[in-house]
Design a protein around this motif. Structure first.
Motif, mmCIF file in Angstrom:
data_model
loop_
_atom_site.group_PDB
_atom_site.id
_atom_site.type_symbol
_atom_site.label_atom_id
_atom_site.label_comp_id
_atom_site.label_asym_id
_atom_site.label_seq_id
_atom_site.Cartn_x
_atom_site.Cartn_y
_atom_site.Cartn_z
ATOM 1 N N SER A 17 -15.436 0.649 2.627
ATOM 2 C CA SER A 17 -14.834 1.214 1.423
ATOM 3 C C SER A 17 -15.755 1.126 0.220
ATOM 4 O O SER A 17 -15.556 1.816 -0.767
ATOM 5 N N THR A 18 -16.736 0.260 0.283
ATOM 6 C CA THR A 18 -17.514 -0.022 -0.918
ATOM 7 C C THR A 18 -18.997 0.347 -0.805
ATOM 8 O O THR A 18 -19.701 0.312 -1.803
ATOM 9 N N ASP A 40 -15.326 11.657 3.008
ATOM 10 C CA ASP A 40 -14.317 12.302 2.151
ATOM 11 C C ASP A 40 -13.403 11.269 1.516
ATOM 12 O O ASP A 40 -13.025 11.383 0.364
ATOM 13 N N PHE A 41 -13.039 10.251 2.292
ATOM 14 C CA PHE A 41 -12.165 9.194 1.767
ATOM 15 C C PHE A 41 -12.804 8.536 0.545
ATOM 16 O O PHE A 41 -12.174 8.365 -0.486
ATOM 17 N N ARG A 42 -14.076 8.174 0.686
ATOM 18 C CA ARG A 42 -14.744 7.513 -0.449
ATOM 19 C C ARG A 42 -14.846 8.457 -1.657
ATOM 20 O O ARG A 42 -14.669 8.045 -2.792
ATOM 21 N N TRP A 43 -15.120 9.745 -1.390
ATOM 22 C CA TRP A 43 -15.199 10.725 -2.484
ATOM 23 C C TRP A 43 -13.845 10.835 -3.196
ATOM 24 O O TRP A 43 -13.756 10.789 -4.408
ATOM 25 N N GLY A 65 -12.230 -2.835 -5.154
ATOM 26 C CA GLY A 65 -11.115 -3.589 -4.574
ATOM 27 C C GLY A 65 -9.945 -2.684 -4.242
ATOM 28 O O GLY A 65 -9.391 -2.726 -3.137
ATOM 29 N N ASP A 66 -9.591 -1.836 -5.196
ATOM 30 C CA ASP A 66 -8.452 -0.936 -4.974
ATOM 31 C C ASP A 66 -8.752 0.073 -3.865
ATOM 32 O O ASP A 66 -7.866 0.484 -3.125
ATOM 33 N N ARG A 67 -10.030 0.487 -3.758
ATOM 34 C CA ARG A 67 -10.395 1.414 -2.692
ATOM 35 C C ARG A 67 -10.263 0.733 -1.316
ATOM 36 O O ARG A 67 -9.807 1.329 -0.352
ATOM 37 N N THR A 68 -10.628 -0.542 -1.258
ATOM 38 C CA THR A 68 -10.490 -1.289 0.000
ATOM 39 C C THR A 68 -9.009 -1.373 0.399
ATOM 40 O O THR A 68 -8.653 -1.151 1.559
ATOM 41 N N VAL A 69 -8.170 -1.667 -0.590
ATOM 42 C CA VAL A 69 -6.732 -1.766 -0.320
ATOM 43 C C VAL A 69 -6.177 -0.397 0.105
ATOM 44 O O VAL A 69 -5.383 -0.299 1.052
#
Ligand code: ZN
Length: 321
Positions: free
Chosen positions: A103-104, A287-290, A298-302
């Motif tokens: 995610s990061t 695409d998810f990361r974009w 942190g919020d992206r990991t969650v």
């Protein structure tokens, strides 16, 4: 290499939770439980809130398998049930680490890196990453149509057959996997590993994913001819062949092109090569990361962990985890 940097967790409330969840199994289990249930644990079978943690009779500590039991349906279950983690025996702390890194790290994380850091087999690391990519892929029914200014572009992983490369012929193109991109200006992206980039394939995707009131922007590819009649906002083209990257009216497809640049550099740099069969999974990861780029790490990991819920994949985990 830049991509191996430690993920940035500044300004994220989970800064204290993640490192612990990556190193301690109980902390990992509780981390996943908090992210899925908040303060209210639920039965993974019947959704009842009338559940309790099972404990070891001798030690009084939490059951070794971290089971919960439901007083209503009488069934037992763990936080893994009903997610991509179901039926996996890979410890949750490794899942936490892989979700975090996937995610990061802007260009993704290699299975080899997960193998090294988690001390698991390469096959287990590959398996884990494939499931995380599956979690990151949107469910088909959750996708609203793209609106406003929508850029469309195609590329081939391994190099775009630009006019200057046409002399290299169809044999070259055959080896490469085409990817079609639709991106809403300042909005979300949707890329597809497609069988070909014929006018028919592109038209089908445009009709399915782009709102009729949108303005379509493409390059001069003849496959888009006739698109102006389909979109109320019209169709603008950029003439790359004549060296134009921003048309006189400001139309450009730089967003789509820079998104492809990240995808290609990542696939070449981190994954080295990706088979056509699995390409769509890697595209979903990028695409998810974009689409979550405005979230902090942190919020992206969650968000990635939450996306694992309601998804299951039935291919077997390698035996030696
Ligand atoms: Zn129940």
């Amino acid at each position: 290499m830049k991509s191996n940097r430690q993920p940035q967790l500044a300004n994220s409330p989970i800064v204290k939770e993640i490192p612990l969840a990556c190193s301690n199994e109980l902390a990992a289990v509780e981390f996943f439980e908090r992210k899925r249930w908040g303060d209210t644990p639920r039965c993974v079978h019947c959704e009842s809130k009338n559940v309790y943690k099972m404990v070891d009779e001798k030690t009084g500590e939490r059951n070794k398998r971290f089971l919960w039991k439901c007083r209503d349906c009488g069934k037992q279950g763990t936080i893994r049930i009903g997610t991509v983690l179901e039926e996996s025996r890979i410890p949750l702390r490794h899942w936490a680490y892989a979700f975090w890194r996937a995610s990061t790290s802007k260009k993704g994380v290699a299975a080899l890196e997960i193998k090294r850091q988690c001390q698991i087999s390469y096959r287990s690391a590959l398996f884990l990453m494939h499931r995380i990519r599956f979690a990151m892929a949107p469910s088909a029914e959750s996708l609203p149509k793209l609106k406003g200014q929508v850029e469309a572009d195609e590329t081939y992983i391994g190099g775009k057959p630009r006019p200057q490369n046409y002399h290299r012929g169809p044999a070259l193109r055959k080896k490469k996997a085409p990817v079609f991109c639709l991106v809403e200006r300042n909005g979300s992206i949707r890329r597809f590993a497609v069988a070909n980039v014929s006018a028919k394939t592109l038209r089908t995707a445009l009709v399915k994913h782009v709102d009729r009131d949108a303005t379509l922007i493409t390059d001069e590819n003849p496959a888009y001819l006739g698109a102006h009649s389909r979109f109320a906002g019209g169709h603008f083209t950029v003439h790359h062949a004549s060296g134009e990257y921003v048309a006189y009216n400001g139309a450009h497809i730089n967003t789509a092109e820079s998104s492809f640049a990240i995808l290609k550099r990542g696939i070449m740099g981190i994954y080295h090569a990706v088979s056509k069969k699995h390409l769509h999974r890697y595209v979903a990861e990028y695409d998810f990361r974009w689409n979550t780029r405005k979230l902090n790490d942190g919020d992206r990991t969650v968000a990635a962990i939450r996306s694992a819920e309601g998804k299951r994949l039935f291919y077997r985990e390698p035996s030696a985890a």
